[in-house]
Motif scaffolding. Structure first.
Motif, PDB file in Angstrom:
ATOM      1  N   ASP A 124       8.511  -5.172 -25.634  1.00  0.00           N
ATOM      2  CA  ASP A 124       7.964  -6.388 -25.016  1.00  0.00           C
ATOM      3  C   ASP A 124       9.005  -7.032 -24.103  1.00  0.00           C
ATOM      4  OD1 ASP A 124       5.591  -6.017 -26.372  1.00  0.00           O
ATOM      5  OD2 ASP A 124       6.056  -7.455 -27.966  1.00  0.00           O
ATOM      6  N   ALA A 125      10.259  -7.061 -24.567  1.00  0.00           N
ATOM      7  CA  ALA A 125      11.329  -7.627 -23.745  1.00  0.00           C
ATOM      8  C   ALA A 125      11.529  -6.804 -22.483  1.00  0.00           C
ATOM      9  CB  ALA A 125      12.625  -7.686 -24.557  1.00  0.00           C
ATOM     10  N   ALA A 126      11.500  -5.483 -22.618  1.00  0.00           N
ATOM     11  CA  ALA A 126      11.670  -4.611 -21.455  1.00  0.00           C
ATOM     12  C   ALA A 126      10.553  -4.831 -20.448  1.00  0.00           C
ATOM     13  CB  ALA A 126      11.689  -3.149 -21.902  1.00  0.00           C
ATOM     14  N   ALA A 127       9.325  -4.975 -20.934  1.00  0.00           N
ATOM     15  CA  ALA A 127       8.199  -5.214 -20.029  1.00  0.00           C
ATOM     16  C   ALA A 127       8.424  -6.486 -19.220  1.00  0.00           C
ATOM     17  CB  ALA A 127       6.894  -5.300 -20.824  1.00  0.00           C
ATOM     18  N   SER A 128       8.919  -7.538 -19.880  1.00  0.00           N
ATOM     19  CA  SER A 128       9.179  -8.802 -19.176  1.00  0.00           C
ATOM     20  C   SER A 128      10.285  -8.626 -18.138  1.00  0.00           C
ATOM     21  CB  SER A 128       9.585  -9.883 -20.180  1.00  0.00           C
ATOM     22  OG  SER A 128       8.527 -10.172 -21.073  1.00  0.00           O
ATOM     23  N   PHE A 168       6.898   9.634 -17.655  1.00  0.00           N
ATOM     24  CA  PHE A 168       5.850   8.620 -17.588  1.00  0.00           C
ATOM     25  C   PHE A 168       4.914   8.893 -16.417  1.00  0.00           C
ATOM     26  CE2 PHE A 168       4.709   4.629 -15.325  1.00  0.00           C
ATOM     27  CZ  PHE A 168       3.690   4.221 -16.170  1.00  0.00           C
ATOM     28  N   LEU A 169       5.483   9.215 -15.264  1.00  0.00           N
ATOM     29  CA  LEU A 169       4.666   9.455 -14.076  1.00  0.00           C
ATOM     30  C   LEU A 169       3.770  10.682 -14.258  1.00  0.00           C
ATOM     31  CD1 LEU A 169       7.273   8.703 -11.267  1.00  0.00           C
ATOM     32  CD2 LEU A 169       5.480   7.198 -12.164  1.00  0.00           C
ATOM     33  N   GLU A 170       4.283  11.703 -14.917  1.00  0.00           N
ATOM     34  CA  GLU A 170       3.463  12.904 -15.172  1.00  0.00           C
ATOM     35  C   GLU A 170       2.289  12.568 -16.085  1.00  0.00           C
ATOM     36  OE1 GLU A 170       6.101  15.764 -16.795  1.00  0.00           O
ATOM     37  OE2 GLU A 170       7.256  16.011 -14.932  1.00  0.00           O
ATOM     38  N   GLU A 171       2.570  11.807 -17.148  1.00  0.00           N
ATOM     39  CA  GLU A 171       1.489  11.409 -18.058  1.00  0.00           C
ATOM     40  C   GLU A 171       0.452  10.564 -17.336  1.00  0.00           C
ATOM     41  OE1 GLU A 171       2.610   9.485 -21.645  1.00  0.00           O
ATOM     42  OE2 GLU A 171       2.929  11.388 -22.684  1.00  0.00           O
ATOM     43  N   HIS A 172       0.936   9.659 -16.488  1.00  0.00           N
ATOM     44  CA  HIS A 172      -0.013   8.804 -15.775  1.00  0.00           C
ATOM     45  C   HIS A 172      -0.818   9.603 -14.761  1.00  0.00           C
ATOM     46  CE1 HIS A 172      -1.879   5.296 -14.104  1.00  0.00           C
ATOM     47  NE2 HIS A 172      -1.568   5.731 -12.904  1.00  0.00           N
ATOM     48  N   ALA A 173      -0.207  10.597 -14.128  1.00  0.00           N
ATOM     49  CA  ALA A 173      -0.944  11.418 -13.168  1.00  0.00           C
ATOM     50  C   ALA A 173      -2.115  12.115 -13.858  1.00  0.00           C
ATOM     51  CB  ALA A 173      -0.012  12.439 -12.527  1.00  0.00           C
ATOM     52  N   ALA A 174      -1.880  12.591 -15.080  1.00  0.00           N
ATOM     53  CA  ALA A 174      -2.961  13.229 -15.839  1.00  0.00           C
ATOM     54  C   ALA A 174      -4.042  12.204 -16.184  1.00  0.00           C
ATOM     55  CB  ALA A 174      -2.405  13.864 -17.111  1.00  0.00           C
ATOM     56  N   LEU A 175      -3.621  10.993 -16.565  1.00  0.00           N
ATOM     57  CA  LEU A 175      -4.577   9.935 -16.869  1.00  0.00           C
ATOM     58  C   LEU A 175      -5.359   9.550 -15.622  1.00  0.00           C
ATOM     59  CD1 LEU A 175      -5.760   7.724 -18.686  1.00  0.00           C
ATOM     60  CD2 LEU A 175      -3.746   6.327 -18.171  1.00  0.00           C
ATOM     61  N   HIS A 176      -4.670   9.437 -14.496  1.00  0.00           N
ATOM     62  CA  HIS A 176      -5.297   9.099 -13.216  1.00  0.00           C
ATOM     63  C   HIS A 176      -6.393  10.115 -12.886  1.00  0.00           C
ATOM     64  CE1 HIS A 176      -5.672   9.036  -8.805  1.00  0.00           C
ATOM     65  NE2 HIS A 176      -5.285   7.781  -8.854  1.00  0.00           N
ATOM     66  N   ASP A 177      -6.075  11.407 -13.023  1.00  0.00           N
ATOM     67  CA  ASP A 177      -7.063  12.453 -12.735  1.00  0.00           C
ATOM     68  C   ASP A 177      -8.245  12.360 -13.692  1.00  0.00           C
ATOM     69  OD1 ASP A 177      -5.421  13.354 -10.731  1.00  0.00           O
ATOM     70  OD2 ASP A 177      -4.604  15.034 -11.881  1.00  0.00           O
ATOM     71  N   GLU A 179       9.072   5.231 -23.536  1.00  0.00           N
ATOM     72  CA  GLU A 179       8.294   4.797 -24.704  1.00  0.00           C
ATOM     73  C   GLU A 179       7.272   3.739 -24.316  1.00  0.00           C
ATOM     74  OE1 GLU A 179       6.871   4.517 -28.550  1.00  0.00           O
ATOM     75  OE2 GLU A 179       8.220   6.021 -27.677  1.00  0.00           O
ATOM     76  N   LEU A 180       7.691   2.770 -23.498  1.00  0.00           N
ATOM     77  CA  LEU A 180       6.762   1.742 -23.048  1.00  0.00           C
ATOM     78  C   LEU A 180       5.629   2.365 -22.248  1.00  0.00           C
ATOM     79  CD1 LEU A 180       6.004  -1.256 -22.611  1.00  0.00           C
ATOM     80  CD2 LEU A 180       7.534  -1.252 -20.621  1.00  0.00           C
ATOM     81  N   GLY A 181       5.970   3.278 -21.341  1.00  0.00           N
ATOM     82  CA  GLY A 181       4.949   3.932 -20.526  1.00  0.00           C
ATOM     83  C   GLY A 181       3.967   4.739 -21.349  1.00  0.00           C
ATOM     84  N   GLU A 182       4.461   5.447 -22.355  1.00  0.00           N
ATOM     85  CA  GLU A 182       3.567   6.235 -23.205  1.00  0.00           C
ATOM     86  C   GLU A 182       2.572   5.333 -23.928  1.00  0.00           C
ATOM     87  OE1 GLU A 182       6.088   8.467 -25.791  1.00  0.00           O
ATOM     88  OE2 GLU A 182       6.424  10.079 -24.322  1.00  0.00           O
ATOM     89  N   ARG A 183       3.050   4.218 -24.431  1.00  0.00           N
ATOM     90  CA  ARG A 183       2.156   3.297 -25.141  1.00  0.00           C
ATOM     91  C   ARG A 183       1.130   2.682 -24.193  1.00  0.00           C
ATOM     92  NH1 ARG A 183       5.229   0.477 -30.232  1.00  0.00           N
ATOM     93  NH2 ARG A 183       6.478   2.289 -30.819  1.00  0.00           N
ATOM     94  N   LEU A 184       1.574   2.331 -22.995  1.00  0.00           N
ATOM     95  CA  LEU A 184       0.638   1.756 -22.022  1.00  0.00           C
ATOM     96  C   LEU A 184      -0.375   2.794 -21.563  1.00  0.00           C
ATOM     97  CD1 LEU A 184       3.056  -0.446 -19.892  1.00  0.00           C
ATOM     98  CD2 LEU A 184       1.407  -1.203 -21.614  1.00  0.00           C
ATOM     99  N   ASN A 185       0.062   4.027 -21.358  1.00  0.00           N
ATOM    100  CA  ASN A 185      -0.880   5.085 -20.988  1.00  0.00           C
ATOM    101  C   ASN A 185      -1.931   5.292 -22.069  1.00  0.00           C
ATOM    102  OD1 ASN A 185      -0.280   6.087 -18.360  1.00  0.00           O
ATOM    103  ND2 ASN A 185       1.531   7.137 -19.130  1.00  0.00           N
ATOM    104  N   ARG A 186      -1.498   5.248 -23.337  1.00  0.00           N
ATOM    105  CA  ARG A 186      -2.454   5.416 -24.436  1.00  0.00           C
ATOM    106  C   ARG A 186      -3.472   4.279 -24.458  1.00  0.00           C
ATOM    107  NH1 ARG A 186       2.074   7.201 -27.457  1.00  0.00           N
ATOM    108  NH2 ARG A 186       2.284   5.171 -28.490  1.00  0.00           N
ATOM    109  N   ASN A 233      -0.935  -6.323 -19.037  1.00  0.00           N
ATOM    110  CA  ASN A 233       0.199  -5.390 -19.061  1.00  0.00           C
ATOM    111  C   ASN A 233       0.712  -5.139 -17.645  1.00  0.00           C
ATOM    112  OD1 ASN A 233       0.086  -4.386 -22.044  1.00  0.00           O
ATOM    113  ND2 ASN A 233      -2.018  -4.194 -21.311  1.00  0.00           N
ATOM    114  N   PRO A 234       1.267  -6.163 -16.983  1.00  0.00           N
ATOM    115  CA  PRO A 234       1.714  -5.986 -15.595  1.00  0.00           C
ATOM    116  C   PRO A 234       2.837  -4.971 -15.449  1.00  0.00           C
ATOM    117  CG  PRO A 234       2.465  -8.087 -16.467  1.00  0.00           C
ATOM    118  CD  PRO A 234       1.485  -7.538 -17.457  1.00  0.00           C
ATOM    119  N   ALA A 235       3.558  -4.686 -16.543  1.00  0.00           N
ATOM    120  CA  ALA A 235       4.633  -3.689 -16.468  1.00  0.00           C
ATOM    121  C   ALA A 235       4.084  -2.310 -16.144  1.00  0.00           C
ATOM    122  CB  ALA A 235       5.399  -3.641 -17.793  1.00  0.00           C
ATOM    123  N   PHE A 236       2.817  -2.080 -16.447  1.00  0.00           N
ATOM    124  CA  PHE A 236       2.190  -0.788 -16.162  1.00  0.00           C
ATOM    125  C   PHE A 236       2.272  -0.486 -14.668  1.00  0.00           C
ATOM    126  CE2 PHE A 236      -1.730   1.924 -15.846  1.00  0.00           C
ATOM    127  CZ  PHE A 236      -1.308   2.925 -16.698  1.00  0.00           C
TER     128      PHE A 236
END
Length: 219
Positions: A31-35, A134-143, A74-81, A118-121
């Motif tokens: 949460d701190a990292a996201a801020s 993170f970018l690879e995981e998001h690319a798969a989610l995007h598709d 870790e933050l990116g994985e949780r946000l992607n999920r 979740n603006p950090a996303f």
């Protein structure tokens, strides 16, 4: 007096309690990292700033994460999920059958709510040096999201050619992403105004292709 077995501490409970404390600390750091990422940008953020934001020492942070990149992964994985869970709820056959205005509300409102919460996303996605994992995981989610939009369009208008369906899905998603940037850049009444503008734009674009009335629900 001998202590009965029932009075003795549950040895199995101790690791569970330690695990729960560890998970709470990890979430506190994320949460701190996201801020910090949102305020300073990923590139300028530091582990010291994240530790300060979390109210812990850098040494405590390093007990859980070796560096800033590991925190972002870790933050990116949780946000992607969480985004995956959100789009699993909105791209449904029930929503596809709704009148177009209701369909747009049903799809956009949860996705906008997720991004506003979740603006950090978006901050990580827009960073030039965001972790590749993170970018690879998001690319798969995007598709996956684009595929689901295409499926929804196919339910609404099964006579569309595969090419037209793909083009329509890609354009609708591009309109959403463009509008989302404006929405996240404003607050209060201005944010609501841009939400309304985005819905108007998508309605005008999709109405000639998908029709405006509801369609029979798929079995």
């Amino acid at each position: 007096m001998t202590e009965s077995k029932a009075d003795q501490p549950d040895e199995k409970a101790r690791p569970r309690r330690r695990q729960a404390r560890g998970e709470r600390r990890i979430q506190q750091l994320l949460d701190a990292a996201a801020s910090v990422f949102c305020r300073a940008g990923y590139t300028s953020a530091s582990t010291n700033a994240i530790a300060r934001e979390a109210g812990v020492s850098p040494g405590t942070l390093y007990q859980f994460f070796p560096n800033k990149e590991a925190i972002a992964v870790e933050l990116g994985e949780r946000l992607n999920r969480r985004m995956l869970e959100t789009h699993g709820v909105v791209f449904t056959l029930e929503n596809a059958a709704l009148p177009l205005r209701e369909l747009i509300d049903a799809v956009l409102d949860p996705m906008i709510e997720f991004n506003c919460a979740n603006p950090a996303f978006l901050t990580l996605l827009q960073s030039s040096d965001a972790p590749g994992h993170f970018l690879e995981e998001h690319a798969a989610l995007h598709d996956s999201i684009q595929d689901r939009i295409g499926e929804l369009i196919g339910v609404r208008n099964p006579d569309l050619s595969p090419e037209r369906r793909t083009h329509t899905a890609n354009m609708a998603f591009a309109l959403f992403k463009a509008g989302l940037g404006l929405i996240l850049g404003h607050e209060g009444a201005e944010r609501e105004a841009y939400v309304a503008e985005l819905k108007t734009a998508l309605y005008g674009y999709l109405a000639p292709v998908l029709g405006t009335e509801g369609v029979p629900a798929q079995p």
